[in-house]
Design a protein around this motif. Sequence first.
Motif: not given
Length: 519
Positions: A194-195, A28-32, A4-18
Amino acid sequence: MDQEPLLHIEGLQKSFSGTTALSDACLTVYPGEVHALMGQNGAGKSTLIKTLTGIYTGDGGKIEFCGQPINFRSPYEAQRGGISTIYQEINLVGLRSVAENVFLGQEPTRFSALNRSRMDKEAKTLLARVGIDVDPRLPLARLSTAAQQMVAIARALSFRSKLVIMDEPTSSLHDREVDTLFEVIDNLRQDGVSVIFTSHKLDELYRICDKVTILRDGRTVRTSPMADISRIELVATMLGKDPRQIEASGQTAFERPKAPKPGVEPLLDVRRVSSGGLCRDAALSLHAGEVVGVAGLLGSGRSELAAAVYGMSAIDSGDMELSGTPYKPRSARDALKKRISLTPEDRKVSGLVGPMSISENITLSILDRISTFGVIRKNREEKIVAEMIDSLGVKSSGPQQPVNELSGGNQQKVLLARSLVLEPKILILDEPTRGVDVGAKAEIQRMISSMVANNRDRGVIMISSEMEEIIEGSNRIMIMRDGETVAFLDASTVTNGQLMLYMASGDTGADVSKTGDIR
């Protein structure tokens, strides 16, 4: 992979002032696992890390850590949750002890009082785990940069972190110190930690990382085992190019400046100059229309020589001439009056003013030229800034955007713009591409070549730790070792191996001129 993954990021969105910083970032990052995060400056790497660790709040997408949705509200909350970040600029308190830095904000107590003996003992155990043996009672500022980096890792371990993010951790380290850091990373991997590793040095990625995720324009465009992606493919993916185009066009190479004519009087002539403790016997000549690269190991006296030429350090002995006239600056103001400009090595500490706008940073050095009776002429300021942003290709939401919101490559361009608005005859660049990505590095190097090509009255002194940058971007190379000039080389004929030999030993049997002139 069954794990199982340690970290799973999916579809991340971020905007600044348009302005969109992340539109569909996935990771996706796995243990070790040691996982490289790559992309050009402005691709979204820093925004992804800051959103993950609670500095920013995402606008969409999901983040799961240890199988659970997370939404940290601060870096401290992220640390408590098992994610620690070690930044390129060490974010510790120099005047406090090593142990206090390791346990800052989580100091062990006994009967509501600080348990110093326990703190020192536990800090020493954590420090041993990262391979350094120092007195935990020492002030942190007395340690080398490399040792402070290890203290930052020890601090991450004190939180029992499951994921450690390392942002350009080797940018200020010697090769031997990099070896030690990689041993520590290997130990973390074996312990199941993990690193996430960001670096613009491809050799390091292929040496230490298991996988790579590449971002471009805020989107994840590829994830691959390091063994399955070539260097050309990696760079091409970052740039959005076909690998065959990169190979055919030499996109990652620089255009060498044209050599000046021999026999012409130099713009700058430095003879046997000593300044401070590290610059003891330096010689250099620079001609109009020339780029002179200055190479040497850390501590060789390169930056100290630049400081002496720029008037930031007093000259103890030796002499300098500027266009045939004796030159002995008493301050940077003297150098500026002579149209000598310097872009410093550390853009954040001694270069840019982070909270100020792009416009304010660019014009900071020419306020007298754009002001009348102390009032800035906005039309004049806007015209100069617009020309610089356009010519250097600074990517931003506009000239009023704070410079600390820009990517590293765009910050470097702003710093370069501040020097260029002075219209210098001599431009000194100290590590001009430090901490910028492959694409921005080539772009900045081409700008340097163009500066000289378009103004043959100008000369550039370029200090760099990157051998390829020195060889491909210079006409001649001046090599320093232990504060002395040991060689002048023709950049068009020297090899990496020869350059390394000169830098390491300074003894190749060559007859080294102490003037460095081409007359």
